[in-house]
Design a protein around this motif. Structure first.
Motif, PDB file in Angstrom:
ATOM      1  N   PHE A   1       0.845  -1.194   0.000  1.00 29.24           N
ATOM      2  CA  PHE A   1       0.000   0.000   0.000  1.00 29.24           C
ATOM      3  C   PHE A   1       0.878   1.241   0.000  1.00 29.24           C
ATOM      4  CE2 PHE A   1       0.255  -1.976   4.206  1.00 29.24           C
ATOM      5  CZ  PHE A   1       0.863  -0.972   4.961  1.00 29.24           C
ATOM      6  N   PRO A   2       0.314   2.378  -0.391  1.00 27.02           N
ATOM      7  CA  PRO A   2       1.114   3.602  -0.439  1.00 27.02           C
ATOM      8  C   PRO A   2       1.482   4.110   0.951  1.00 27.02           C
ATOM      9  CG  PRO A   2      -1.169   4.077  -0.999  1.00 27.02           C
ATOM     10  CD  PRO A   2      -1.052   2.591  -0.853  1.00 27.02           C
ATOM     11  N   ILE A   3       2.551   4.889   0.972  1.00 29.47           N
ATOM     12  CA  ILE A   3       3.054   5.494   2.208  1.00 29.47           C
ATOM     13  C   ILE A   3       3.126   7.003   2.002  1.00 29.47           C
ATOM     14  CG2 ILE A   3       5.024   5.671   3.786  1.00 29.47           C
ATOM     15  CD1 ILE A   3       3.708   2.923   3.919  1.00 29.47           C
ATOM     16  N   ALA A   4       2.735   7.731   3.020  1.00 27.73           N
ATOM     17  CA  ALA A   4       2.864   9.184   3.022  1.00 27.73           C
ATOM     18  C   ALA A   4       3.549   9.579   4.328  1.00 27.73           C
ATOM     19  CB  ALA A   4       1.497   9.854   2.932  1.00 27.73           C
ATOM     20  N   GLN A   5       4.294  10.661   4.283  1.00 25.80           N
ATOM     21  CA  GLN A   5       4.911  11.153   5.515  1.00 25.80           C
ATOM     22  C   GLN A   5       4.035  12.250   6.107  1.00 25.80           C
ATOM     23  OE1 GLN A   5       8.828  12.923   5.233  1.00 25.80           O
ATOM     24  NE2 GLN A   5       9.232  12.507   7.387  1.00 25.80           N
ATOM     25  N   ILE A   6       3.782  12.121   7.397  1.00 22.48           N
ATOM     26  CA  ILE A   6       2.972  13.099   8.117  1.00 22.48           C
ATOM     27  C   ILE A   6       3.880  14.123   8.771  1.00 22.48           C
ATOM     28  CG2 ILE A   6       1.400  13.392  10.093  1.00 22.48           C
ATOM     29  CD1 ILE A   6       0.128  11.982   7.715  1.00 22.48           C
ATOM     30  N   ASP A   7       3.520  15.370   8.667  1.00 21.47           N
ATOM     31  CA  ASP A   7       4.224  16.430   9.378  1.00 21.47           C
ATOM     32  C   ASP A   7       3.845  16.316  10.853  1.00 21.47           C
ATOM     33  OD1 ASP A   7       5.103  18.814  10.557  1.00 21.47           O
ATOM     34  OD2 ASP A   7       4.518  20.051   8.848  1.00 21.47           O
ATOM     35  N   THR A   8       4.797  15.995  11.702  1.00 18.24           N
ATOM     36  CA  THR A   8       4.501  15.782  13.119  1.00 18.24           C
ATOM     37  C   THR A   8       4.052  17.066  13.816  1.00 18.24           C
ATOM     38  OG1 THR A   8       6.841  16.049  13.702  1.00 18.24           O
ATOM     39  CG2 THR A   8       6.046  13.804  13.339  1.00 18.24           C
ATOM     40  N   PHE A   9       4.360  18.213  13.217  1.00 18.47           N
ATOM     41  CA  PHE A   9       3.930  19.486  13.801  1.00 18.47           C
ATOM     42  C   PHE A   9       2.596  19.964  13.236  1.00 18.47           C
ATOM     43  CE2 PHE A   9       8.555  19.413  14.211  1.00 18.47           C
ATOM     44  CZ  PHE A   9       8.661  19.542  15.585  1.00 18.47           C
ATOM     45  N   ASP A  10       2.145  19.312  12.156  1.00 15.31           N
ATOM     46  CA  ASP A  10       0.886  19.691  11.528  1.00 15.31           C
ATOM     47  C   ASP A  10       0.191  18.439  10.974  1.00 15.31           C
ATOM     48  OD1 ASP A  10      -1.173  21.288  10.560  1.00 15.31           O
ATOM     49  OD2 ASP A  10      -0.129  21.720   8.671  1.00 15.31           O
ATOM     50  N   PRO A  11      -0.237  17.534  11.873  1.00 13.12           N
ATOM     51  CA  PRO A  11      -0.877  16.301  11.412  1.00 13.12           C
ATOM     52  C   PRO A  11      -2.258  16.589  10.824  1.00 13.12           C
ATOM     53  CG  PRO A  11      -0.980  16.449  13.799  1.00 13.12           C
ATOM     54  CD  PRO A  11      -0.160  17.618  13.329  1.00 13.12           C
ATOM     55  N   PRO A  12      -2.831  15.605  10.120  1.00 10.33           N
ATOM     56  CA  PRO A  12      -4.163  15.800   9.528  1.00 10.33           C
ATOM     57  C   PRO A  12      -5.177  16.262  10.577  1.00 10.33           C
ATOM     58  CG  PRO A  12      -3.217  13.726   8.808  1.00 10.33           C
ATOM     59  CD  PRO A  12      -2.317  14.269   9.867  1.00 10.33           C
ATOM     60  N   LYS A  13      -5.959  17.255  10.218  1.00 13.33           N
ATOM     61  CA  LYS A  13      -6.898  17.866  11.172  1.00 13.33           C
ATOM     62  C   LYS A  13      -8.098  16.985  11.491  1.00 13.33           C
ATOM     63  CE  LYS A  13      -4.605  21.770  11.313  1.00 13.33           C
ATOM     64  NZ  LYS A  13      -3.233  21.404  11.559  1.00 13.33           N
ATOM     65  N   SER A  14      -8.486  16.113  10.565  1.00 10.95           N
ATOM     66  CA  SER A  14      -9.711  15.342  10.817  1.00 10.95           C
ATOM     67  C   SER A  14      -9.450  14.019  11.536  1.00 10.95           C
ATOM     68  CB  SER A  14     -10.474  15.092   9.513  1.00 10.95           C
ATOM     69  OG  SER A  14      -9.826  14.118   8.747  1.00 10.95           O
ATOM     70  N   LEU A  15      -8.205  13.801  11.949  1.00  9.21           N
ATOM     71  CA  LEU A  15      -7.864  12.620  12.751  1.00  9.21           C
ATOM     72  C   LEU A  15      -7.174  13.100  14.023  1.00  9.21           C
ATOM     73  CD1 LEU A  15      -6.361  10.405   9.918  1.00  9.21           C
ATOM     74  CD2 LEU A  15      -8.580  10.090  11.011  1.00  9.21           C
ATOM     75  N   GLU A  16      -7.366  12.370  15.096  1.00 13.86           N
ATOM     76  CA  GLU A  16      -6.674  12.722  16.327  1.00 13.86           C
ATOM     77  C   GLU A  16      -5.174  12.570  16.141  1.00 13.86           C
ATOM     78  OE1 GLU A  16      -8.069  10.901  20.020  1.00 13.86           O
ATOM     79  OE2 GLU A  16      -9.869  10.331  18.918  1.00 13.86           O
ATOM     80  N   THR A  17      -4.407  13.423  16.782  1.00 15.09           N
ATOM     81  CA  THR A  17      -2.960  13.272  16.782  1.00 15.09           C
ATOM     82  C   THR A  17      -2.626  12.000  17.543  1.00 15.09           C
ATOM     83  OG1 THR A  17      -2.669  15.662  16.750  1.00 15.09           O
ATOM     84  CG2 THR A  17      -0.784  14.345  17.470  1.00 15.09           C
ATOM     85  N   PRO A  18      -1.835  11.110  16.936  1.00 16.31           N
ATOM     86  CA  PRO A  18      -1.504   9.863  17.637  1.00 16.31           C
ATOM     87  C   PRO A  18      -0.827  10.134  18.977  1.00 16.31           C
ATOM     88  CG  PRO A  18      -0.799   9.754  15.354  1.00 16.31           C
ATOM     89  CD  PRO A  18      -1.224  11.171  15.614  1.00 16.31           C
ATOM     90  N   ARG A  19      -1.264   9.407  19.982  1.00 18.31           N
ATOM     91  CA  ARG A  19      -0.671   9.527  21.319  1.00 18.31           C
ATOM     92  C   ARG A  19       0.366   8.440  21.550  1.00 18.31           C
ATOM     93  NH1 ARG A  19      -6.349  10.964  24.084  1.00 18.31           N
ATOM     94  NH2 ARG A  19      -6.440  13.068  23.256  1.00 18.31           N
ATOM     95  N   GLY A  20       0.466   7.545  20.599  1.00 20.37           N
ATOM     96  CA  GLY A  20       1.437   6.463  20.618  1.00 20.37           C
ATOM     97  C   GLY A  20       1.388   5.772  19.273  1.00 20.37           C
ATOM     98  N   LEU A  21       2.396   4.993  18.998  1.00 24.74           N
ATOM     99  CA  LEU A  21       2.463   4.285  17.725  1.00 24.74           C
ATOM    100  C   LEU A  21       2.599   2.797  17.964  1.00 24.74           C
ATOM    101  CD1 LEU A  21       4.883   6.645  15.788  1.00 24.74           C
ATOM    102  CD2 LEU A  21       2.416   6.494  15.533  1.00 24.74           C
TER     103      LEU A  21
END
Length: 160
Positions: A107-127
């Motif tokens: 599947f495809p991979i995208a890099q998330i900006d850790t300082f500006d994550p997607p607004k419609s999802l909660e910021t991950p609190r753990g991975l």
């Protein structure tokens, strides 16, 4: 004695591994349109009618690395399942691409900006943190911690 944040986060995640969690902040129907590492655009809206796995992970995250083959296998085995890996780390794209040569996924991979994550999802609190989006676009489950094929089958109802 002080423990590094990563050790505490890992220990906390292991205690809730594969625990479905939906909070009041989890959107009913998230939106996500993001450029993938191969230069294409992944738009969640384009995949309506399919199950979609949104998987936040990182190259340094051992549980993330362990679950990638199961996610990849599940996506490859089911025509009505899509996924995107959301590399949640502040590193060079070249390092992520090098990692993917050693740990390929279907599947495809995208890099998330850790300082500006997607607004419609909660910021991950753990991975890892994984959202399973139902064919109607709503979030069926959110998992904190590693997931496997059995967890994906339970959420999607896919038996084969």
């Amino acid at each position: 004695m002080k423990f590094p944040f990563a050790v505490l986060t890992f220990a906390a995640l292991m205690s809730v591994a594969a625990t479905p969690v939906l909070s009041a902040d989890t959107p009913a129907k998230p939106e996500l349109s993001i450029k993938t590492l191969d230069g294409k655009t992944f738009d969640l809206a384009d995949h309506k009618g399919n199950w979609v796995i949104l998987n936040f992970w990182a190259t340094w995250c051992s549980p993330c690395i362990e679950e990638l083959p199961a996610l990849s296998k599940f996506v490859s085995a089911h025509k009505n399942v899509r996924a995107i890996g959301l590399a949640y780390e502040d590193t060079d794209v070249a390092e992520i691409k090098e990692f993917l040569v050693k740990h390929p996924v279907s599947f495809p991979i995208a890099q998330i900006d850790t300082f500006d994550p997607p607004k419609s999802l909660e910021t991950p609190r753990g991975l890892p943190t994984t959202y399973v989006v139902a064919p109607d676009g709503s979030i069926a489950k959110k998992f904190m911690g590693p997931i496997d094929e059995a967890a994906l089958r339970a959420v999607t109802g896919i038996k084969d």
